[in-house]
Design a protein around this motif. Structure first.
Motif, PDB file in Angstrom:
ATOM      1  N   MET A  43       0.830  -1.208   0.000  1.00 51.40           N
ATOM      2  CA  MET A  43       0.000   0.000   0.000  1.00 51.40           C
ATOM      3  C   MET A  43       0.866   1.261   0.000  1.00 51.40           C
ATOM      4  O   MET A  43       0.463   2.294  -0.527  1.00 51.40           O
ATOM      5  CB  MET A  43      -0.913   0.028   1.227  1.00 51.40           C
ATOM      6  CG  MET A  43      -2.097  -0.899   1.154  1.00 51.40           C
ATOM      7  SD  MET A  43      -3.321  -0.373  -0.012  1.00 51.40           S
ATOM      8  CE  MET A  43      -3.968   1.074   0.792  1.00 51.40           C
ATOM      9  N   ARG A  44       2.043   1.173   0.574  1.00 53.82           N
ATOM     10  CA  ARG A  44       2.934   2.338   0.614  1.00 53.82           C
ATOM     11  C   ARG A  44       3.676   2.539  -0.709  1.00 53.82           C
ATOM     12  O   ARG A  44       4.153   3.627  -1.001  1.00 53.82           O
ATOM     13  CB  ARG A  44       3.944   2.185   1.742  1.00 53.82           C
ATOM     14  CG  ARG A  44       3.307   2.441   3.089  1.00 53.82           C
ATOM     15  CD  ARG A  44       4.164   1.983   4.228  1.00 53.82           C
ATOM     16  NE  ARG A  44       3.689   2.458   5.508  1.00 53.82           N
ATOM     17  CZ  ARG A  44       2.553   2.148   6.082  1.00 53.82           C
ATOM     18  NH1 ARG A  44       1.704   1.361   5.457  1.00 53.82           N
ATOM     19  NH2 ARG A  44       2.219   2.614   7.264  1.00 53.82           N
ATOM     20  N   LEU A  45       3.777   1.479  -1.506  1.00 52.95           N
ATOM     21  CA  LEU A  45       4.479   1.570  -2.774  1.00 52.95           C
ATOM     22  C   LEU A  45       3.564   2.004  -3.916  1.00 52.95           C
ATOM     23  O   LEU A  45       4.035   2.515  -4.920  1.00 52.95           O
ATOM     24  CB  LEU A  45       5.130   0.226  -3.100  1.00 52.95           C
ATOM     25  CG  LEU A  45       6.158  -0.277  -2.086  1.00 52.95           C
ATOM     26  CD1 LEU A  45       6.658  -1.652  -2.478  1.00 52.95           C
ATOM     27  CD2 LEU A  45       7.303   0.696  -1.957  1.00 52.95           C
ATOM     28  N   VAL A  46       2.268   1.765  -3.768  1.00 56.18           N
ATOM     29  CA  VAL A  46       1.287   2.133  -4.794  1.00 56.18           C
ATOM     30  C   VAL A  46       0.932   3.605  -4.601  1.00 56.18           C
ATOM     31  O   VAL A  46       0.645   4.037  -3.488  1.00 56.18           O
ATOM     32  CB  VAL A  46       0.020   1.254  -4.666  1.00 56.18           C
ATOM     33  CG1 VAL A  46      -1.065   1.704  -5.613  1.00 56.18           C
ATOM     34  CG2 VAL A  46       0.367  -0.196  -4.876  1.00 56.18           C
ATOM     35  N   ALA A  53      -4.627  13.755   4.056  1.00 61.29           N
ATOM     36  CA  ALA A  53      -5.396  13.138   5.145  1.00 61.29           C
ATOM     37  C   ALA A  53      -6.064  11.845   4.672  1.00 61.29           C
ATOM     38  O   ALA A  53      -6.103  10.845   5.422  1.00 61.29           O
ATOM     39  CB  ALA A  53      -6.449  14.115   5.660  1.00 61.29           C
ATOM     40  N   GLN A  54      -6.550  11.828   3.445  1.00 59.87           N
ATOM     41  CA  GLN A  54      -7.188  10.616   2.927  1.00 59.87           C
ATOM     42  C   GLN A  54      -6.157   9.507   2.715  1.00 59.87           C
ATOM     43  O   GLN A  54      -6.429   8.338   3.005  1.00 59.87           O
ATOM     44  CB  GLN A  54      -7.902  10.924   1.611  1.00 59.87           C
ATOM     45  CG  GLN A  54      -9.146  11.765   1.773  1.00 59.87           C
ATOM     46  CD  GLN A  54      -9.737  12.158   0.427  1.00 59.87           C
ATOM     47  OE1 GLN A  54      -9.046  12.187  -0.582  1.00 59.87           O
ATOM     48  NE2 GLN A  54     -11.032  12.471   0.439  1.00 59.87           N
ATOM     49  N   VAL A  55      -4.988   9.869   2.218  1.00 56.48           N
ATOM     50  CA  VAL A  55      -3.932   8.874   2.006  1.00 56.48           C
ATOM     51  C   VAL A  55      -3.470   8.299   3.340  1.00 56.48           C
ATOM     52  O   VAL A  55      -3.303   7.085   3.481  1.00 56.48           O
ATOM     53  CB  VAL A  55      -2.751   9.503   1.233  1.00 56.48           C
ATOM     54  CG1 VAL A  55      -1.550   8.569   1.214  1.00 56.48           C
ATOM     55  CG2 VAL A  55      -3.178   9.859  -0.181  1.00 56.48           C
ATOM     56  N   GLN A  60      -3.364   3.938   7.275  1.00 58.61           N
ATOM     57  CA  GLN A  60      -3.637   3.510   8.643  1.00 58.61           C
ATOM     58  C   GLN A  60      -4.653   2.373   8.658  1.00 58.61           C
ATOM     59  O   GLN A  60      -4.510   1.415   9.432  1.00 58.61           O
ATOM     60  CB  GLN A  60      -4.154   4.684   9.463  1.00 58.61           C
ATOM     61  CG  GLN A  60      -4.300   4.373  10.932  1.00 58.61           C
ATOM     62  CD  GLN A  60      -4.757   5.592  11.719  1.00 58.61           C
ATOM     63  OE1 GLN A  60      -5.349   6.517  11.173  1.00 58.61           O
ATOM     64  NE2 GLN A  60      -4.483   5.576  13.002  1.00 58.61           N
ATOM     65  N   THR A  61      -5.652   2.437   7.805  1.00 62.41           N
ATOM     66  CA  THR A  61      -6.636   1.355   7.702  1.00 62.41           C
ATOM     67  C   THR A  61      -5.967   0.064   7.250  1.00 62.41           C
ATOM     68  O   THR A  61      -6.259  -1.016   7.781  1.00 62.41           O
ATOM     69  CB  THR A  61      -7.759   1.743   6.732  1.00 62.41           C
ATOM     70  OG1 THR A  61      -8.360   2.953   7.185  1.00 62.41           O
ATOM     71  CG2 THR A  61      -8.807   0.650   6.627  1.00 62.41           C
TER      72      THR A  61
END
Length: 111
Positions: A43-46, A53-55, A60-61
């Protein structure tokens, strides 16, 4: 006959699926831990769209979901390990443990 001596005539049952599963549990635990961790890392690479805030909320989710899946997986693996150990012990020889003498076994006492 003393405590924890084998019962006469008791026999050990043949091992079955419990030993196969016990040998595979470390690998199952490792794979089940790595997969959610890799998904959270992916998720951090995409590149994610939206405001900062949404990212952060999406990341976090994903982290919370990965942690909860790992904890659930560890719980299941631990439960399976306990079940396999119980089956191994139950298939072993019978032992004399604490005898419980019933004084009125032949003639039950009347209340």
């Amino acid at each position: 006959m003393g405590m924890l001596h084998r019962l006469p005539g008791s026999r050990r049952e043949a091992s079955g699926f419990e030993w196969t599963l016990l040998r595979k549990l470390p690998r199952i635990a490792l794979i089940g831990t790595l997969l959610p961790a890799l998904a959270a890392l992916a998720m951090r690479l995409v590149p994610l769209e939206g405001s900062l805030a949404q990212v952060e909320k999406q990341l976090q989710t994903a982290d919370i979901l990965a942690i909860s899946v790992v904890v659930l997986h560890w719980t299941l693996v631990f439960t399976l390990a306990i079940a396999c150990i119980i089956v191994v012990l139950m298939k072993g020889h019978g032992y004399v443990a604490d005898a419980y003498e019933l004084n009125d076994a032949e003639q039950p006492a009347r209340d």
